[in-house]
Write a protein that holds these residues in place. Structure first.
Motif, PDB file in Angstrom:
ATOM      1  N   THR A  23      -3.170  13.320   2.641  1.00 43.59           N
ATOM      2  CA  THR A  23      -3.473  12.112   1.862  1.00 43.59           C
ATOM      3  C   THR A  23      -4.116  12.493   0.534  1.00 43.59           C
ATOM      4  O   THR A  23      -3.883  11.847  -0.495  1.00 43.59           O
ATOM      5  CB  THR A  23      -4.413  11.176   2.645  1.00 43.59           C
ATOM      6  OG1 THR A  23      -3.804  10.835   3.897  1.00 43.59           O
ATOM      7  CG2 THR A  23      -4.679   9.895   1.866  1.00 43.59           C
TER       8      THR A  23
ATOM      9  N   ASP B  12       2.543   6.521  14.213  1.00 38.20           N
ATOM     10  CA  ASP B  12       1.694   5.332  14.139  1.00 38.20           C
ATOM     11  C   ASP B  12       0.745   5.368  15.330  1.00 38.20           C
ATOM     12  O   ASP B  12       1.189   5.330  16.484  1.00 38.20           O
ATOM     13  CB  ASP B  12       2.566   4.071  14.191  1.00 38.20           C
ATOM     14  CG  ASP B  12       1.757   2.800  13.967  1.00 38.20           C
ATOM     15  OD1 ASP B  12       0.520   2.847  14.115  1.00 38.20           O
ATOM     16  OD2 ASP B  12       2.375   1.765  13.646  1.00 38.20           O
TER      17      ASP B  12
ATOM     18  N   GLU C 170       5.409  10.701  -3.273  1.00 37.04           N
ATOM     19  CA  GLU C 170       4.812   9.365  -3.185  1.00 37.04           C
ATOM     20  C   GLU C 170       5.221   8.647  -1.910  1.00 37.04           C
ATOM     21  O   GLU C 170       4.419   7.917  -1.303  1.00 37.04           O
ATOM     22  CB  GLU C 170       5.220   8.538  -4.408  1.00 37.04           C
ATOM     23  CG  GLU C 170       4.593   7.146  -4.441  1.00 37.04           C
ATOM     24  CD  GLU C 170       5.003   6.357  -5.661  1.00 37.04           C
ATOM     25  OE1 GLU C 170       4.631   5.164  -5.761  1.00 37.04           O
ATOM     26  OE2 GLU C 170       5.694   6.928  -6.544  1.00 37.04           O
ATOM     27  N   GLU C 171       6.480   8.837  -1.488  1.00 41.31           N
ATOM     28  CA  GLU C 171       6.958   8.133  -0.287  1.00 41.31           C
ATOM     29  C   GLU C 171       6.132   8.509   0.940  1.00 41.31           C
ATOM     30  O   GLU C 171       5.778   7.652   1.757  1.00 41.31           O
ATOM     31  CB  GLU C 171       8.438   8.458  -0.044  1.00 41.31           C
ATOM     32  CG  GLU C 171       9.390   7.908  -1.093  1.00 41.31           C
ATOM     33  CD  GLU C 171       9.583   8.857  -2.263  1.00 41.31           C
ATOM     34  OE1 GLU C 171      10.562   8.670  -3.002  1.00 41.31           O
ATOM     35  OE2 GLU C 171       8.760   9.787  -2.426  1.00 41.31           O
TER      36      GLU C 171
ATOM     37  N   HIS D 134       3.072   9.771   0.894  1.00 40.80           N
ATOM     38  CA  HIS D 134       1.715   9.259   0.660  1.00 40.80           C
ATOM     39  C   HIS D 134       1.614   7.787   1.054  1.00 40.80           C
ATOM     40  O   HIS D 134       0.618   7.362   1.659  1.00 40.80           O
ATOM     41  CB  HIS D 134       1.346   9.434  -0.815  1.00 40.80           C
ATOM     42  CG  HIS D 134      -0.039   8.963  -1.133  1.00 40.80           C
ATOM     43  ND1 HIS D 134      -1.168   9.701  -0.833  1.00 40.80           N
ATOM     44  CD2 HIS D 134      -0.482   7.804  -1.708  1.00 40.80           C
ATOM     45  CE1 HIS D 134      -2.241   9.029  -1.219  1.00 40.80           C
ATOM     46  NE2 HIS D 134      -1.863   7.878  -1.755  1.00 40.80           N
ATOM     47  N   ASN D 135       2.647   7.002   0.757  1.00 38.08           N
ATOM     48  CA  ASN D 135       2.637   5.575   1.099  1.00 38.08           C
ATOM     49  C   ASN D 135       2.596   5.362   2.609  1.00 38.08           C
ATOM     50  O   ASN D 135       1.945   4.433   3.092  1.00 38.08           O
ATOM     51  CB  ASN D 135       3.865   4.887   0.502  1.00 38.08           C
ATOM     52  CG  ASN D 135       3.798   4.799  -1.011  1.00 38.08           C
ATOM     53  OD1 ASN D 135       2.708   4.885  -1.591  1.00 38.08           O
ATOM     54  ND2 ASN D 135       4.939   4.628  -1.656  1.00 38.08           N
ATOM     55  N   HIS D 136       3.297   6.196   3.351  1.00 42.29           N
ATOM     56  CA  HIS D 136       3.252   6.098   4.816  1.00 42.29           C
ATOM     57  C   HIS D 136       1.842   6.369   5.329  1.00 42.29           C
ATOM     58  O   HIS D 136       1.362   5.705   6.269  1.00 42.29           O
ATOM     59  CB  HIS D 136       4.234   7.091   5.453  1.00 42.29           C
ATOM     60  CG  HIS D 136       5.660   6.665   5.386  1.00 42.29           C
ATOM     61  ND1 HIS D 136       6.125   5.500   5.949  1.00 42.29           N
ATOM     62  CD2 HIS D 136       6.747   7.278   4.833  1.00 42.29           C
ATOM     63  CE1 HIS D 136       7.424   5.398   5.747  1.00 42.29           C
ATOM     64  NE2 HIS D 136       7.830   6.464   5.075  1.00 42.29           N
TER      65      HIS D 136
ATOM     66  N   VAL E 171      -1.020   5.975   3.647  1.00 38.00           N
ATOM     67  CA  VAL E 171      -1.872   4.852   3.249  1.00 38.00           C
ATOM     68  C   VAL E 171      -1.654   3.664   4.182  1.00 38.00           C
ATOM     69  O   VAL E 171      -2.590   2.898   4.469  1.00 38.00           O
ATOM     70  CB  VAL E 171      -1.581   4.460   1.784  1.00 38.00           C
ATOM     71  CG1 VAL E 171      -2.312   3.170   1.419  1.00 38.00           C
ATOM     72  CG2 VAL E 171      -1.987   5.583   0.841  1.00 38.00           C
ATOM     73  N   ALA E 172      -0.413   3.529   4.693  1.00 33.04           N
ATOM     74  CA  ALA E 172      -0.092   2.423   5.594  1.00 33.04           C
ATOM     75  C   ALA E 172      -0.659   2.631   6.997  1.00 33.04           C
ATOM     76  O   ALA E 172      -0.574   1.730   7.838  1.00 33.04           O
ATOM     77  CB  ALA E 172       1.425   2.237   5.667  1.00 33.04           C
TER      78      ALA E 172
END
Length: 330
Positions: free
Chosen positions: A180, A198, A216-217, A219-221, A223-224
């Motif tokens: 992250t 998850d 970025e893709e 990183h977005n996972h 953050v989610a």
């Protein structure tokens, strides 16, 4: 002989057996090929193979052993077809259905008949004991294969007090923090593979291969809310591997420079060549594991019961098998 996977166990009691004494204890458990009615056989063989006769190879204080498992290969489809033929013959002759218990008896009879003619498949499992480091290191891709070796080693020497190597910080949380940020720990760089899960849904899995892990893709996972359960790392610019949330290492690949270093050591025969490779490999693995443990906050030396270890391993295996894998390419 160069290990491709690492399953590491921590010795909870000092290992005091010499190479000579360990060899003596393993000899009664040396490998014997399958007999006509044996489904499988497990035993110890010389790590040097046909170039040696000792069941223990010692170098620089490390003790290497090698287990051999041989299994008779009988395709399940062949067995099931034969059982179905026999069951149908009984059904036609006696005008009745063949029950489950009777089918199992037929299956046992078929296996008994086929086993003497079956092909035997063998595999070797290497491991070494590092008394100075307090570890047992096994080249095994699965926890079950590693536990099988430990169980047989324990049977041969009467006692072997070990627990899976654990870190003070939870691996999945630590690896998630690294990715992250994104910032790899000291002595390491990110590789090109990761597995995200998850924590609220064990069936939700994303695997990324041959990817920029700082993209970025990904990183977005994170953050989610997804967590890292497997992570590709490169150690000291050369040694590549995947580490998972159990601190198991897979796809271990040593650098060309290290292999050349081992090749440069003068050796007159296969035994000396093996000794050189073993010495270089064990010293490198020892340094790698120490750096990796430091990155995870150090080793967790709290006592863990055998029962708890088995429960954790079974839970981890069940979660992996239950997961529905989603392959994602960015």
């Amino acid at each position: 002989m160069w290990f491709k996977n690492l399953r590491v166990y921590r010795l909870t009691k000092a290992f005091s057996l010499t190479a000579e004494k360990l060899n003596e204890l393993l000899e009664p458990h040396a490998f014997v090929p399958c007999g006509s009615q044996d489904a499988a056989r497990y035993g110890w063989v010389p790590p040097l193979g046909r170039h040696g006769n000792q069941l223990v190879h010692a170098a620089n204080g490390y003790l290497m052993v090698c287990a051999k498992k041989q299994e008779k290969v009988i395709p399940a489809t062949v067995v099931n077809e034969k059982v179905e033929e026999l069951a149908q013959a009984i059904s036609d002759k006696e005008a009745r259905q063949v029950g489950r218990k009777e089918r199992q008896n037929l299956k046992d009879e078929v296996l008994l008949e086929m086993r003497p003619k079956a092909f035997a498949k063998s595999r070797l499992q290497y491991a070494y004991i590092a008394p100075k480091d307090g570890w047992v290191v096994i080249d095994a891709a699965s926890a079950s294969a590693a536990e099988e070796l430990l169980e047989n080693l324990r049977e041969a020497i009467s006692s072997l007090a070990v627990v899976p190597l654990a870190a003070k910080n939870l691996p999945q949380q630590t690896m998630t923090h690294w990715l992250t940020a994104p910032e790899a720990p000291a002595q390491f760089e990110f590789g090109h593979e990761t597995e995200l899960r998850d924590p609220k849904d064990s069936g939700s899995v994303i695997r990324c291969k041959n990817q920029d892990l700082c993209a970025e893709e990904i990183h977005n996972h994170l953050v989610a809310g997804l967590q890292v359960h497997k992570l590709g790392l490169v150690w000291r610019g050369g040694v590549e591997f995947i580490v998972d949330d159990q601190l198991a290492i897979k796809k271990l690949k040593f650098s060309d420079a290290l292999l050349e270093k081992a090749d440069s050591i003068d050796s007159e025969n296969a035994a000396q060549r093996f000794d050189a490779d073993f010495s270089v490999m064990t010293l490198e693995i020892s340094a790698l594991l120490k750096d990796l443990l430091a990155a995870f906050g150090g080793a967790n030396t709290e006592s863990v019961s055998v029962e708890e270890v088995m429960v954790r391993a079974a839970r981890a295996e069940a979660e992996r098998h239950a997961a529905e894998v989603e392959e994602v390419a960015f």
